[in-house]
Design an enzyme around this catalytic site. Structure first.
Site, short mmCIF file in Angstrom:
data_model
loop_
_atom_site.label_atom_id
_atom_site.label_comp_id
_atom_site.label_asym_id
_atom_site.label_seq_id
_atom_site.Cartn_x
_atom_site.Cartn_y
_atom_site.Cartn_z
N ASP A 1 0.85 -1.20 0.00
CA ASP A 1 0.00 0.00 0.00
C ASP A 1 0.88 1.25 0.00
O ASP A 1 0.56 2.26 -0.64
CB ASP A 1 -0.89 -0.01 1.26
CG ASP A 1 -2.20 0.75 1.08
OD1 ASP A 1 -2.37 1.42 0.05
OD2 ASP A 1 -3.05 0.69 1.98
N CYS B 1 -3.64 5.31 -2.43
CA CYS B 1 -4.15 4.39 -3.44
C CYS B 1 -4.27 5.15 -4.75
O CYS B 1 -4.79 6.26 -4.78
CB CYS B 1 -5.51 3.84 -3.00
SG CYS B 1 -6.32 2.87 -4.28
N HIS C 1 -7.95 -0.57 9.06
CA HIS C 1 -6.97 -0.11 8.05
C HIS C 1 -7.27 1.37 7.80
O HIS C 1 -8.17 1.72 7.05
CB HIS C 1 -7.17 -0.95 6.78
CG HIS C 1 -6.29 -0.58 5.62
ND1 HIS C 1 -5.29 -1.42 5.15
CD2 HIS C 1 -6.27 0.50 4.80
CE1 HIS C 1 -4.71 -0.85 4.09
NE2 HIS C 1 -5.30 0.31 3.86
P1 HMG Z 1 -9.22 -5.44 -16.44
O1 HMG Z 1 -8.53 -4.52 -17.41
O2 HMG Z 1 -10.71 -5.38 -16.34
O3 HMG Z 1 -8.76 -6.97 -16.60
O4 HMG Z 1 -8.59 -5.17 -15.01
P2 HMG Z 1 -8.86 -7.96 -17.79
O5 HMG Z 1 -9.15 -9.29 -17.21
O6 HMG Z 1 -9.72 -7.43 -18.90
O7 HMG Z 1 -7.35 -7.99 -18.32
C1 HMG Z 1 -6.72 -6.86 -18.93
C2 HMG Z 1 -5.22 -7.12 -18.99
O8 HMG Z 1 -4.68 -7.23 -17.67
C3 HMG Z 1 -4.86 -8.41 -19.71
O9 HMG Z 1 -3.59 -8.22 -20.30
C4 HMG Z 1 -4.70 -9.38 -18.56
O10 HMG Z 1 -3.86 -10.46 -18.86
C5 HMG Z 1 -4.06 -8.50 -17.50
P3 HMG Z 1 -3.45 -7.90 -21.88
O11 HMG Z 1 -4.10 -9.06 -22.57
O12 HMG Z 1 -4.20 -6.60 -22.09
O13 HMG Z 1 -1.98 -7.77 -22.06
N1 HMG Z 1 -4.31 -8.97 -16.14
C6 HMG Z 1 -3.35 -9.18 -15.23
N2 HMG Z 1 -2.02 -9.03 -15.30
C7 HMG Z 1 -1.32 -9.35 -14.16
N3 HMG Z 1 -1.91 -9.76 -13.01
C8 HMG Z 1 -3.23 -9.89 -12.93
C9 HMG Z 1 -4.01 -9.60 -14.08
N4 HMG Z 1 -5.33 -9.64 -14.33
C10 HMG Z 1 -5.50 -9.26 -15.59
N5 HMG Z 1 -3.79 -10.30 -11.79
C11 HMG Z 1 -7.94 -5.92 -12.81
C12 HMG Z 1 -9.05 -5.84 -13.85
C13 HMG Z 1 -8.56 -6.39 -11.52
C14 HMG Z 1 -6.88 -6.88 -13.29
C15 HMG Z 1 -7.31 -4.50 -12.69
O14 HMG Z 1 -8.33 -3.57 -12.47
C16 HMG Z 1 -6.33 -4.41 -11.56
O15 HMG Z 1 -5.28 -5.02 -11.61
N6 HMG Z 1 -6.63 -3.60 -10.52
C17 HMG Z 1 -5.80 -3.50 -9.33
C18 HMG Z 1 -5.90 -2.12 -8.75
C19 HMG Z 1 -5.07 -2.03 -7.50
O16 HMG Z 1 -4.15 -2.81 -7.29
N7 HMG Z 1 -5.40 -1.05 -6.64
C20 HMG Z 1 -4.68 -0.82 -5.43
C21 HMG Z 1 -4.94 -1.87 -4.40
S1 HMG Z 1 -6.48 -1.65 -3.52
C22 HMG Z 1 -6.09 -0.56 -2.25
O17 HMG Z 1 -5.04 0.02 -2.24
C23 HMG Z 1 -7.03 -0.41 -1.07
C24 HMG Z 1 -6.55 -1.18 0.15
O18 HMG Z 1 -5.28 -0.73 0.59
C25 HMG Z 1 -7.53 -1.00 1.31
C26 HMG Z 1 -7.93 0.43 1.55
O19 HMG Z 1 -7.10 1.30 1.75
O20 HMG Z 1 -9.14 0.64 1.52
C27 HMG Z 1 -6.44 -2.67 -0.13
MG MG Z 2 -4.98 1.17 1.80
#
Ligand code: HMG
Ligand code: MG
Length: 302
Positions: free
Chosen positions: A14, A238, A205
């Site tokens: 994070d 984030c 958190h």
């Molecule tokens: P999408 O674009 O809808 O996914 O993203 P998709 O299934 O259509 O795939 C698109 C591309 O991403 C494809 O590649 C997939 O292979 C690839 P391409 O064919 O275009 O080359 N892909 C991946 N690559 C690596 N690892 C994967 C993966 N999945 C698909 N796992 C998705 C949907 C969920 C993947 C995207 O939106 C994403 O990765 N989001 C993550 C966002 C994130 O990490 N945010 C920060 C964390 S949350 C946070 O910080 C809050 C927290 O701290 C708590 C709080 O504070 O409240 C936890």
């Molecule tokens: Mg967070």
């Protein structure tokens, strides 16, 4: 109140995920190892998410491969879908975290799915984790407010948290992603969630945008929450919560807890050293008040 409080260090994930500058793998590995050496038993090590969405986490597989694992320490990683889970497994992850939101708008911006779609996406991850004996953690974001929708009804938090718990999460981390909540709001939200899920399975958190994080933690402690996420030096933010500041600083949480008669197993001086070190690497002042105070020449002996 129990005397031992669990700290889940989220700085390497994070904390770093929103950094715009390149941070090499060696620095990330050293950060994780220093945090474990400082006595923290859970150190979130990265995220197996799309590199297009969060470029800073792209090398999480290398990070996980290079970290010297310490006995008794777990190194969770975020996994938004099966692809992420498979990557995490290949890297030898012992714990994975699925992450949902209580806000539809945040869910769409963060993981490109409605809340319902995201829960359906997590189901196979949960099943695979159970079959493989991998521990599953759950996050709910925006529990005290959303950057796009403002106030979020507590019943939505309860619904999403309960769904993650039923999926098999051993712990649900309740995230004030934007850092807007106040102690009375935190208390009411925790009471509502604890009506459905054992309080021992809840974690707080808190981000510190409005300076409420320590007060919110104290309110949660009074509701018998015994696990808190924090980030060394107060790193973080984030990418999909614009304007939100970092997590509450681990040093500040540990100082408050130790000074209030709780134990964490963490070595505060070691955390302060790591905080100074990573802040220098990133070219900024530590956000932690405790680290600032302890490194100010006049009061460092306190
Ligand atoms: P999408 O674009 O809808 O996914 O993203 P998709 O299934 O259509 O795939 C698109 C591309 O991403 C494809 O590649 C997939 O292979 C690839 P391409 O064919 O275009 O080359 N892909 C991946 N690559 C690596 N690892 C994967 C993966 N999945 C698909 N796992 C998705 C949907 C969920 C993947 C995207 O939106 C994403 O990765 N989001 C993550 C966002 C994130 O990490 N945010 C920060 C964390 S949350 C946070 O910080 C809050 C927290 O701290 C708590 C709080 O504070 O409240 C936890
Ligand atoms: Mg967070």
């Amino acid at each position: 109140m129990t005397n031992h409080i669990n700290i889940v260090e989220v700085g390497p994930r994070d904390g770093l995920q929103n950094e715009q500058q390149a941070i090499d793998v060696a620095t990330k590995v050293a950060l994780i190892e220093q945090l474990a050496d400082a006595g923290l038993k859970t150190v979130e090590a990265g995220a197996f998410v799309s590199p297009k969405w969060v470029p800073q986490m792209a090398a999480s597989n290398e990070v996980l491969a290079r970290v010297k694992r310490k006995e008794g320490v777990s190194y969770p990683v975020l996994t938004p879908n099966l692809k992420g889970y498979e990557g995490a497994r290949a890297g030898g992850a012992d714990t994975v975290a699925i992450f949902a939101a209580a806000s539809e708008s945040f869910s769409a911006k963060n993981i490109n799915a409605s809340i319902q779609e995201s829960l359906a996406r997590f189901q196979p991850v949960a099943e695979a984790a159970k079959a493989d004996g991998v521990r599953l953690r759950g996050y709910v974001s925006c529990v005290l407010g959303c950057p796009y929708e403002g106030i979020i009804p507590v019943k939505d938090v309860v619904r999403v948290a309960s769904a993650l718990y039923e999926m098999g999460c051993y712990e649900i981390s309740l995230g004030d992603t934007v850092g807007v909540g106040t102690p009375s709001q935190a208390r009411d939200m925790i009471r509502a969630v604890a009506g459905e899920i054992p309080v021992a399975a809840l974690a707080g958190h808190f981000h510190d945008t409005y300076g409420q994080a320590l007060a919110n933690i104290y309110a949660a402690l009074e509701e018998s929450v015994t696990t808190f996420d924090s980030s060394v030096s107060g790193l973080g933010g984030c990418p999909y919560a614009p304007g939100a500041s970092g997590n509450v600083a681990t040093e500040d949480v540990v100082y408050m807890l130790h000074g209030s008669g709780f134990k964490t197993g963490a070595d505060l001086d070691a955390l302060v050293r790591t905080s100074v070190w990573i802040s220098e690497k990133l070219g900024r002042r530590p956000a932690s008040k405790v680290t600032r105070a302890k490194t100010a020449a006049t009061i460092q002996k306190m």
